[in-house]
Design a protein around this motif. Sequence first.
Motif, PDB file in Angstrom:
ATOM      1  N   TYR A  97       0.841  -1.201   0.000  1.00 53.40           N
ATOM      2  CA  TYR A  97       0.000   0.000   0.000  1.00 53.40           C
ATOM      3  C   TYR A  97       0.879   1.254   0.000  1.00 53.40           C
ATOM      4  CZ  TYR A  97      -3.730   3.243   1.237  1.00 53.40           C
ATOM      5  OH  TYR A  97      -4.625   4.290   1.245  1.00 53.40           O
ATOM      6  N   LEU A  98       1.877   1.277   0.890  1.00 52.82           N
ATOM      7  CA  LEU A  98       2.783   2.432   0.954  1.00 52.82           C
ATOM      8  C   LEU A  98       3.542   2.616  -0.358  1.00 52.82           C
ATOM      9  CD1 LEU A  98       4.286   2.017   4.548  1.00 52.82           C
ATOM     10  CD2 LEU A  98       2.613   3.725   3.786  1.00 52.82           C
ATOM     11  N   ALA A  99       3.957   1.508  -0.958  1.00 50.94           N
ATOM     12  CA  ALA A  99       4.691   1.592  -2.220  1.00 50.94           C
ATOM     13  C   ALA A  99       3.840   2.196  -3.327  1.00 50.94           C
ATOM     14  CB  ALA A  99       5.173   0.199  -2.631  1.00 50.94           C
ATOM     15  N   LEU A 100       2.557   1.895  -3.315  1.00 51.13           N
ATOM     16  CA  LEU A 100       1.666   2.427  -4.343  1.00 51.13           C
ATOM     17  C   LEU A 100       1.224   3.861  -4.044  1.00 51.13           C
ATOM     18  CD1 LEU A 100      -0.393  -0.786  -5.048  1.00 51.13           C
ATOM     19  CD2 LEU A 100       1.222   0.344  -6.586  1.00 51.13           C
ATOM     20  N   GLN A 101       1.573   4.359  -2.868  1.00 50.16           N
ATOM     21  CA  GLN A 101       1.300   5.750  -2.475  1.00 50.16           C
ATOM     22  C   GLN A 101       2.630   6.466  -2.226  1.00 50.16           C
ATOM     23  OE1 GLN A 101      -2.033   6.618  -2.220  1.00 50.16           O
ATOM     24  NE2 GLN A 101      -2.579   4.506  -2.645  1.00 50.16           N
ATOM     25  N   ALA A 102       3.632   6.128  -2.995  1.00 46.34           N
ATOM     26  CA  ALA A 102       5.005   6.564  -2.732  1.00 46.34           C
ATOM     27  C   ALA A 102       5.204   8.071  -2.709  1.00 46.34           C
ATOM     28  CB  ALA A 102       5.945   5.949  -3.770  1.00 46.34           C
ATOM     29  N   ASP A 103       4.315   8.821  -3.333  1.00 42.05           N
ATOM     30  CA  ASP A 103       4.487  10.264  -3.404  1.00 42.05           C
ATOM     31  C   ASP A 103       3.908  11.014  -2.203  1.00 42.05           C
ATOM     32  OD1 ASP A 103       1.934   9.506  -4.163  1.00 42.05           O
ATOM     33  OD2 ASP A 103       1.662  11.208  -5.516  1.00 42.05           O
ATOM     34  N   ARG A 104       3.350  10.268  -1.238  1.00 38.03           N
ATOM     35  CA  ARG A 104       2.769  10.935  -0.060  1.00 38.03           C
ATOM     36  C   ARG A 104       2.748   9.997   1.144  1.00 38.03           C
ATOM     37  NH1 ARG A 104      -1.215   9.743  -3.662  1.00 38.03           N
ATOM     38  NH2 ARG A 104      -2.970   8.490  -2.983  1.00 38.03           N
ATOM     39  N   LYS A 126      10.857   0.022  13.414  1.00 42.80           N
ATOM     40  CA  LYS A 126      12.016  -0.323  14.248  1.00 42.80           C
ATOM     41  C   LYS A 126      13.158  -0.901  13.421  1.00 42.80           C
ATOM     42  CE  LYS A 126       9.558  -1.209  18.542  1.00 42.80           C
ATOM     43  NZ  LYS A 126       9.074  -2.232  19.479  1.00 42.80           N
ATOM     44  N   GLN A 127      12.815  -1.546  12.322  1.00 37.87           N
ATOM     45  CA  GLN A 127      13.835  -2.142  11.445  1.00 37.87           C
ATOM     46  C   GLN A 127      14.312  -1.186  10.359  1.00 37.87           C
ATOM     47  OE1 GLN A 127      15.268  -5.151  12.041  1.00 37.87           O
ATOM     48  NE2 GLN A 127      14.056  -5.037  13.910  1.00 37.87           N
ATOM     49  N   GLY A 128      13.786   0.045  10.358  1.00 36.85           N
ATOM     50  CA  GLY A 128      14.227   1.044   9.393  1.00 36.85           C
ATOM     51  C   GLY A 128      13.667   0.871   7.995  1.00 36.85           C
ATOM     52  N   ILE A 129      12.632   0.071   7.855  1.00 37.05           N
ATOM     53  CA  ILE A 129      12.029  -0.149   6.539  1.00 37.05           C
ATOM     54  C   ILE A 129      11.121   1.013   6.167  1.00 37.05           C
ATOM     55  CG2 ILE A 129      10.446  -1.640   5.233  1.00 37.05           C
ATOM     56  CD1 ILE A 129      11.678  -4.000   6.788  1.00 37.05           C
ATOM     57  N   ILE A 130      10.414   1.539   7.156  1.00 40.81           N
ATOM     58  CA  ILE A 130       9.550   2.694   6.934  1.00 40.81           C
ATOM     59  C   ILE A 130       9.909   3.783   7.935  1.00 40.81           C
ATOM     60  CG2 ILE A 130       7.633   1.367   5.953  1.00 40.81           C
ATOM     61  CD1 ILE A 130       6.237   1.578   8.704  1.00 40.81           C
ATOM     62  N   ALA A 131       9.445   4.975   7.634  1.00 41.18           N
ATOM     63  CA  ALA A 131       9.611   6.116   8.533  1.00 41.18           C
ATOM     64  C   ALA A 131       8.229   6.696   8.788  1.00 41.18           C
ATOM     65  CB  ALA A 131      10.517   7.160   7.897  1.00 41.18           C
ATOM     66  N   SER A 132       8.124   7.485   9.846  1.00 46.23           N
ATOM     67  CA  SER A 132       6.831   8.091  10.141  1.00 46.23           C
ATOM     68  C   SER A 132       7.001   9.538  10.557  1.00 46.23           C
ATOM     69  CB  SER A 132       6.116   7.319  11.249  1.00 46.23           C
ATOM     70  OG  SER A 132       6.802   7.461  12.473  1.00 46.23           O
ATOM     71  N   LYS A 133       5.894  10.247  10.445  1.00 51.78           N
ATOM     72  CA  LYS A 133       5.829  11.638  10.874  1.00 51.78           C
ATOM     73  C   LYS A 133       4.505  11.801  11.588  1.00 51.78           C
ATOM     74  CE  LYS A 133       5.319  16.290   9.089  1.00 51.78           C
ATOM     75  NZ  LYS A 133       5.008  17.060   7.885  1.00 51.78           N
ATOM     76  N   GLU A 134       4.547  12.402  12.755  1.00 48.97           N
ATOM     77  CA  GLU A 134       3.317  12.608  13.517  1.00 48.97           C
ATOM     78  C   GLU A 134       2.693  13.946  13.176  1.00 48.97           C
ATOM     79  OE1 GLU A 134       3.689  11.825  17.701  1.00 48.97           O
ATOM     80  OE2 GLU A 134       5.009  10.128  17.355  1.00 48.97           O
ATOM     81  N   GLY A 135       1.420  14.075  13.503  1.00 51.22           N
ATOM     82  CA  GLY A 135       0.726  15.345  13.340  1.00 51.22           C
ATOM     83  C   GLY A 135       0.048  15.488  11.996  1.00 51.22           C
ATOM     84  N   THR A 136      -0.393  16.707  11.731  1.00 54.39           N
ATOM     85  CA  THR A 136      -1.100  17.016  10.495  1.00 54.39           C
ATOM     86  C   THR A 136      -0.222  16.707   9.285  1.00 54.39           C
ATOM     87  OG1 THR A 136      -2.263  18.775  11.641  1.00 54.39           O
ATOM     88  CG2 THR A 136      -2.335  18.809   9.237  1.00 54.39           C
ATOM     89  N   GLY A 137      -0.784  15.973   8.342  1.00 52.96           N
ATOM     90  CA  GLY A 137      -0.023  15.593   7.151  1.00 52.96           C
ATOM     91  C   GLY A 137       0.937  14.451   7.395  1.00 52.96           C
ATOM     92  N   GLY A 138       0.871  13.883   8.585  1.00 54.83           N
ATOM     93  CA  GLY A 138       1.785  12.802   8.934  1.00 54.83           C
ATOM     94  C   GLY A 138       1.306  11.455   8.451  1.00 54.83           C
ATOM     95  N   ILE A 147       5.817   6.262   5.432  1.00 52.52           N
ATOM     96  CA  ILE A 147       6.384   6.279   4.092  1.00 52.52           C
ATOM     97  C   ILE A 147       7.601   5.347   4.091  1.00 52.52           C
ATOM     98  CG2 ILE A 147       7.960   8.235   4.465  1.00 52.52           C
ATOM     99  CD1 ILE A 147       6.944   9.252   1.644  1.00 52.52           C
ATOM    100  N   PHE A 148       7.974   4.864   2.918  1.00 51.38           N
ATOM    101  CA  PHE A 148       9.139   3.991   2.818  1.00 51.38           C
ATOM    102  C   PHE A 148      10.421   4.731   3.182  1.00 51.38           C
ATOM    103  CE2 PHE A 148       6.890   0.623   0.729  1.00 51.38           C
ATOM    104  CZ  PHE A 148       7.685  -0.481   0.990  1.00 51.38           C
ATOM    105  N   ALA A 149      11.320   4.034   3.861  1.00 55.98           N
ATOM    106  CA  ALA A 149      12.624   4.589   4.199  1.00 55.98           C
ATOM    107  C   ALA A 149      13.724   3.909   3.381  1.00 55.98           C
ATOM    108  CB  ALA A 149      12.907   4.419   5.689  1.00 55.98           C
ATOM    109  N   ARG A 150      13.373   2.831   2.702  1.00 54.66           N
ATOM    110  CA  ARG A 150      14.343   2.090   1.894  1.00 54.66           C
ATOM    111  C   ARG A 150      13.766   1.829   0.503  1.00 54.66           C
ATOM    112  NH1 ARG A 150      15.588  -2.873   5.671  1.00 54.66           N
ATOM    113  NH2 ARG A 150      16.325  -3.740   3.707  1.00 54.66           N
TER     114      ARG A 150
END
Length: 138
Positions: free
Chosen positions: A14-21, A48-60, A63-66
Motif C-alpha cells: 500500500y505504501l509503495a503504491l502511495q510513494a508520493d505521499r 524499528k527495522q528502518g524499513i519505513i519512517a513516520s511523521k506525527e501530526g497534520t499531514g503525517g 512512508i518507505f525509508a528504503r
Amino acid sequence: MNSNFTLAIHSLTYLALQADRMSTSDAISESAGVHPVRIRKVLSLLKKQGIIASKEGTGGGFIFARDLSDINLWDIYKITSEGALQPKCTATNEKCLVGANMKNVLFQIFLGAEEKLGDYLKYYSIKDIVEMINQEKA
C-alpha cells in the motif's frame, strides 16, 4: 506464519503504491480490512527495522525509508513471524521413547522447513509484489 506477515506485506505494498505521499494507519487498515491498532502494531515493527519512517501530526503518516527492491519477503517474515513454524508440542511423557524425543525431532524438521521457506521468500521483493499487483489490475 501469522497474520502479521501478510499485514506487513499488505501495508508495505500500500505504501509503495502511495510513494508520493504519507499514508495513515487508518487508510492502510481500511485497505486491509482490519482494525487500525493491528496495522499500527505491524508498522511499529517495520519502523524499528528502518524499513519505513513516520511523521506525527497534520499531514503525517508512514512512508518507505528504503528502496522497494531491497526488502524481500524473507526480511518481512523474520520481523513478523520467525519461529512461527516451530511445532507446538504438548507436555509429553519423558519416560517414553517417543514422548522424550518428539519435540526435538520435530523442531529439527520444522527448522529445515523454515530455512527452505526463507530460500523461497528471498526471491520476492516488495517491488515484485507491487509489479504483480499492477499486472493484476491490467
